[in-house]
Design a protein around this motif. Sequence first.
Motif: not given
Ligand code: TYD
Length: 209
Positions: A13, A71, A75, A97, A102, A106
């Motif tokens: 992030d 998630y 997907r 992403r 993941s 995760q």
């Molecule tokens: P994201 O949309 O990239 O956040 P932002 O737009 O606020 O930058 O992603 C949201 C959050 O989800 C980010 O902290 C990462 C997390 N994430 C997971 O934990 N696992 C996943 O499989 C995906 C796709 C995102």
Amino acid sequence: MDNGFFISIEGPDGAGKSTQIDLLKKHLKEKGYDVLETREPGGTPISEKIRQIILDKGNSEMASMTEALLYAASRAQLVAEVIKPALSQGKVVICDRYVDSSIAYQGYGRGLGESISVINDYAVDTCIPNLTLLFKLPPEIGSRRIDEKSKDRLESEKMKFHQDVYRGYLEIEKKFPDRVVGIDAAGSIEEIANRIADVVDGRLAKFEL
Ligand code: TYD
């Protein structure tokens, strides 16, 4: 299955992915490619609803496996409804992403390990990126770039979580050297955009789209 080109964008992030995705999209359109941009979690009406559940700060009781499955569910819908059809039409798909998030968040962050690959084999249904750009920026720096109040449930996690996630990304980079290209995300916007354009142009030239 397809004749398009699939690019996923990954990283911690606050690494500046969104800005660079906009610039990459513009660059590829100027070169005449038919580009489709999408994001995870989200990208379809069903997946956006799942996104709201996952990122809601009120859902603090969510079990890690529930999170991982949500998630993956988001997907699976995106792959079926958006990514596969676009690739079969010969488009360049840029996904903010994908499955590596993941594995990192995760698998490494929540400690769910190998189960994440197993679940996601079903979700992605053989649809693996041709190229993954991994934005490399230590989480201590990324986290400081995000306003505390705007942080979602995942972004609000402790620094130890984000360090584990980042370690996961570095492992993924080592494990898939052909697919994953690390991008130093510490330079200026223009420097990083040029680096990305070079990598993507090189790969696309070899791919014969
Ligand atoms: P994201 O949309 O990239 O956040 P932002 O737009 O606020 O930058 O992603 C949201 C959050 O989800 C980010 O902290 C990462 C997390 N994430 C997971 O934990 N696992 C996943 O499989 C995906 C796709 C995102």
